[in-house]
Design a protein around this motif. Structure first.
Motif, PDB file in Angstrom:
ATOM      1  N   GLY A   9       0.831  -1.200   0.000  1.00 41.97           N
ATOM      2  CA  GLY A   9       0.000   0.000   0.000  1.00 41.97           C
ATOM      3  C   GLY A   9       0.861   1.243   0.000  1.00 41.97           C
ATOM      4  N   VAL A  10       0.336   2.340  -0.556  1.00 42.59           N
ATOM      5  CA  VAL A  10       1.048   3.608  -0.621  1.00 42.59           C
ATOM      6  C   VAL A  10       0.152   4.698  -0.057  1.00 42.59           C
ATOM      7  CG1 VAL A  10       2.281   5.253  -2.089  1.00 42.59           C
ATOM      8  CG2 VAL A  10       2.261   2.820  -2.691  1.00 42.59           C
ATOM      9  N   SER A  11       0.703   5.592   0.759  1.00 40.86           N
ATOM     10  CA  SER A  11      -0.083   6.675   1.350  1.00 40.86           C
ATOM     11  C   SER A  11      -0.510   7.668   0.280  1.00 40.86           C
ATOM     12  CB  SER A  11       0.722   7.391   2.437  1.00 40.86           C
ATOM     13  OG  SER A  11       1.872   8.022   1.886  1.00 40.86           O
ATOM     14  N   VAL A  12      -1.595   8.399   0.544  1.00 40.50           N
ATOM     15  CA  VAL A  12      -2.112   9.377  -0.407  1.00 40.50           C
ATOM     16  C   VAL A  12      -1.070  10.453  -0.689  1.00 40.50           C
ATOM     17  CG1 VAL A  12      -3.877  11.152  -0.750  1.00 40.50           C
ATOM     18  CG2 VAL A  12      -4.506   8.957   0.238  1.00 40.50           C
ATOM     19  N   CYS A  13      -0.319  10.857   0.328  1.00 45.00           N
ATOM     20  CA  CYS A  13       0.699  11.881   0.135  1.00 45.00           C
ATOM     21  C   CYS A  13       1.885  11.372  -0.679  1.00 45.00           C
ATOM     22  CB  CYS A  13       1.190  12.401   1.488  1.00 45.00           C
ATOM     23  SG  CYS A  13       2.083  11.171   2.492  1.00 45.00           S
ATOM     24  N   GLY A  14       1.996  10.050  -0.830  1.00 42.73           N
ATOM     25  CA  GLY A  14       3.074   9.470  -1.616  1.00 42.73           C
ATOM     26  C   GLY A  14       4.379   9.297  -0.875  1.00 42.73           C
ATOM     27  N   THR A  58      -3.653  -0.027   3.761  1.00 41.34           N
ATOM     28  CA  THR A  58      -3.975   1.331   3.327  1.00 41.34           C
ATOM     29  C   THR A  58      -3.486   2.297   4.390  1.00 41.34           C
ATOM     30  OG1 THR A  58      -5.726   2.729   2.411  1.00 41.34           O
ATOM     31  CG2 THR A  58      -6.268   1.436   4.361  1.00 41.34           C
ATOM     32  N   PHE A  59      -3.697   3.594   4.160  1.00 40.26           N
ATOM     33  CA  PHE A  59      -3.219   4.617   5.096  1.00 40.26           C
ATOM     34  C   PHE A  59      -4.361   5.564   5.438  1.00 40.26           C
ATOM     35  CE2 PHE A  59       0.593   3.043   3.226  1.00 40.26           C
ATOM     36  CZ  PHE A  59       1.598   3.215   4.167  1.00 40.26           C
ATOM     37  N   LEU A  60      -4.436   5.963   6.709  1.00 36.03           N
ATOM     38  CA  LEU A  60      -5.371   6.985   7.130  1.00 36.03           C
ATOM     39  C   LEU A  60      -4.813   8.351   6.759  1.00 36.03           C
ATOM     40  CD1 LEU A  60      -6.435   5.794  10.700  1.00 36.03           C
ATOM     41  CD2 LEU A  60      -7.980   6.174   8.784  1.00 36.03           C
ATOM     42  N   THR A  61      -5.622   9.182   6.112  1.00 36.71           N
ATOM     43  CA  THR A  61      -5.178  10.536   5.805  1.00 36.71           C
ATOM     44  C   THR A  61      -5.378  11.423   7.026  1.00 36.71           C
ATOM     45  OG1 THR A  61      -7.362  11.046   4.916  1.00 36.71           O
ATOM     46  CG2 THR A  61      -5.687  10.326   3.356  1.00 36.71           C
ATOM     47  N   PRO A  87       1.180   9.813   8.534  1.00 34.49           N
ATOM     48  CA  PRO A  87      -0.124   9.171   8.742  1.00 34.49           C
ATOM     49  C   PRO A  87       0.032   7.853   9.494  1.00 34.49           C
ATOM     50  CG  PRO A  87       0.669   8.706   6.542  1.00 34.49           C
ATOM     51  CD  PRO A  87       1.692   9.611   7.169  1.00 34.49           C
ATOM     52  N   ASN A  88      -1.094   7.253   9.818  1.00 34.84           N
ATOM     53  CA  ASN A  88      -1.110   5.913  10.387  1.00 34.84           C
ATOM     54  C   ASN A  88      -1.450   4.912   9.291  1.00 34.84           C
ATOM     55  OD1 ASN A  88      -0.582   6.560  13.156  1.00 34.84           O
ATOM     56  ND2 ASN A  88      -2.673   7.342  13.310  1.00 34.84           N
ATOM     57  N   MET A  89      -0.802   3.763   9.343  1.00 31.37           N
ATOM     58  CA  MET A  89      -1.064   2.705   8.366  1.00 31.37           C
ATOM     59  C   MET A  89      -2.055   1.709   8.941  1.00 31.37           C
ATOM     60  SD  MET A  89       1.654   0.169   6.455  1.00 31.37           S
ATOM     61  CE  MET A  89       1.959  -0.879   7.901  1.00 31.37           C
ATOM     62  N   LEU A  90      -2.999   1.274   8.113  1.00 34.15           N
ATOM     63  CA  LEU A  90      -3.954   0.247   8.506  1.00 34.15           C
ATOM     64  C   LEU A  90      -3.638  -1.036   7.759  1.00 34.15           C
ATOM     65  CD1 LEU A  90      -7.386   2.130   8.483  1.00 34.15           C
ATOM     66  CD2 LEU A  90      -5.785   1.828  10.378  1.00 34.15           C
ATOM     67  N   SER A  91      -3.722  -2.145   8.457  1.00 30.69           N
ATOM     68  CA  SER A  91      -3.509  -3.459   7.839  1.00 30.69           C
ATOM     69  C   SER A  91      -4.611  -4.395   8.300  1.00 30.69           C
ATOM     70  CB  SER A  91      -2.140  -4.027   8.224  1.00 30.69           C
ATOM     71  OG  SER A  91      -2.016  -4.121   9.636  1.00 30.69           O
ATOM     72  N   CYS A 128       3.462   5.655  11.317  1.00 36.93           N
ATOM     73  CA  CYS A 128       4.572   5.714  10.357  1.00 36.93           C
ATOM     74  C   CYS A 128       5.722   6.560  10.902  1.00 36.93           C
ATOM     75  CB  CYS A 128       4.100   6.276   9.020  1.00 36.93           C
ATOM     76  SG  CYS A 128       2.890   5.225   8.205  1.00 36.93           S
ATOM     77  N   VAL A 129       6.078   6.306  12.161  1.00 33.37           N
ATOM     78  CA  VAL A 129       7.201   7.000  12.795  1.00 33.37           C
ATOM     79  C   VAL A 129       8.013   5.975  13.561  1.00 33.37           C
ATOM     80  CG1 VAL A 129       6.043   9.227  12.990  1.00 33.37           C
ATOM     81  CG2 VAL A 129       5.789   7.546  14.815  1.00 33.37           C
ATOM     82  N   PRO A 130       9.300   6.209  13.775  1.00 31.10           N
ATOM     83  CA  PRO A 130      10.096   5.289  14.591  1.00 31.10           C
ATOM     84  C   PRO A 130       9.554   5.240  16.012  1.00 31.10           C
ATOM     85  CG  PRO A 130      11.518   6.784  13.368  1.00 31.10           C
ATOM     86  CD  PRO A 130      10.116   7.295  13.222  1.00 31.10           C
TER      87      PRO A 130
END
Length: 388
Positions: free
Chosen positions: A283-288, A324-327, A336-340, A352-354
């Protein structure tokens, strides 16, 4: 900085979840089910309203015809196409402040008839009133959608060598990429939506190998062009991310690989070898700026658009079926946060952060270096005094 992260359980469904999508309105769409048999496992589309405090179910669509296999969403945040066994089904979400929200079935399109039983295995996002659906009987069917979102109109079909695992469209709906269990990722040019042409032309055959072993294309997604720094130069085409896996006889010895391509030239822009687990979803975030990869053992990896590692997590007990990713609700630049989702019936959220804990070793290292420096300066001063 790369780290391991703990994912959060966002929602536990009553059924295996096979697809997930999100929109800019804070809604999460989940699809899945137990199939034809009456085994007590429902076949459902669930729409959740996400907030930082809770996730509420807005509406539910339940059928007995079979399981919902996958989902593609339009940028109007109300239209979706889902795979229902062998059919592609168009739905519209009707949202009302005064009444309960409802999903309304608009149209159904069946795949080409072949000797093999048709089964929808992949659905792209809806781009420029167009959607592509891949099936187990080795076809990709491309449909146009009427401007009033009322009907699926078959445009063309593309025959593939084997079962389709993934399919993705560019934002203009004029290029499709197909992963179908072979050593080639197929890229085709489609007719422009404003023409009457109905023929597709081959654009690229993309391949990957490692130690002379030809890899298989397993997953693919187009991303968005990302501006670097203060540059005003915008990429002329969307990047294409492809997940390649080693063939079965080499799967336990060779790593999977994520490759970023320039879709216009077919050139490899970047690549990253991952673990020896086989990639199952992408999946790829909307912001790319972020790419998520799920594997067959329930693991997740998040990378930036240059394929630098960001974080990883063991989020699921079974293979990851979709990502997918939450915008961001405020449209800001924060990650953003990633959803699986997985056949384990869970929807998980991964930042999506360390992880904060990953910086602990850096603090310890800095402290040790400061201690060594203080000790060196103290001994040097003492030695200078003794010389006097």
């Amino acid at each position: 900085m790369y780290s391991k992260h703990n994912s959060k359980l966002l929602y536990a469904a009553q059924y295996p979840i096979y697809g997930v999508a999100t929109d800019g309105g804070g809604r999460i769409y989940l699809v899945g089910g137990g199939g034809h048999g009456n085994y007590g496992v429902p076949n459902m589309i669930e729409v959740l309203k996400h907030s930082e405090d809770s996730d509420k179910v807005m509406c539910v669509e339940e059928v007995t015809a079979g399981a919902f296999n996958n989902i593609g969403l339009a940028n109007d945040n109300r239209t979706l196409v889902v795979g229902l066994e062998g059919d592609a089904v168009l739905y519209r979400l009707n949202v009302s402040e005064k009444a309960a929200s409802q999903l309304t079935q608009q149209a159904v399109s069946k795949p080409p008839k072949t000797e093999k039983e048709p089964f929808q295995t992949a659905v792209s996002n809806i781009c420029s009133y167009r959607v592509a659906c891949g099936s187990a009987n080795s076809y990709v069917a491309v449909h146009n959608i009427r401007a009033d979102w009322s009907h699926l109109e078959p445009l063309l079909t593309i025959k593939t060598p084997r079962q389709v695992d993934d399919v993705t469209l560019t934002q203009d709906g004029c290029t499709v990429a197909i992963a179908c269990r072979t050593d080639t990722l197929y890229v085709w040019t489609l007719p422009s939506p404003d023409t009457t042409a109905k023929d597709a032309t081959k654009k690229h055959d993309l391949k990957w190998s490692y130690h002379d072993v030809a890899y298989h294309a397993r997953a693919c997604q187009f991303g968005s062009a990302v501006l670097e720094g203060d540059s005003e130069k915008v990429a002329q085409s969307q990047p294409l991310y492809v997940g390649f896996i080693a063939p079965n006889k080499h799967a336990s010895k060779l790593p999977s690989c994520l490759v970023k391509y320039d879709v216009e030239t077919g050139r490899d822009l970047a690549h990253r070898y991952l673990s020896k687990r086989q990639i199952s979803s992408l999946g790829v975030s909307v912001c790319g700026r972020y790419v998520g990869v799920g594997d067959m053992e329930g693991g997740l990896v998040v990378l930036d658009h240059n394929l630098n590692m960001v974080t990883s997590s063991q989020a699921h007990g079974l293979f990851v079926t979709d990502i997918t990713f939450l915008t961001n609700a405020d449209g800001g630049e924060r990650p953003p946060n990633m959803l699986s989702v997985s056949a384990d019936r869970n929807c998980a959220m991964t930042p999506c952060v360390p992880a904060k804990g990953s910086l602990r070793w850096l603090y310890v290292l800095v402290l040790l270096l400061l201690t060594a420096l203080i000790y060196y300066l103290a001994t040097a001063e003492e030695a200078a005094v003794q010389d006097l």
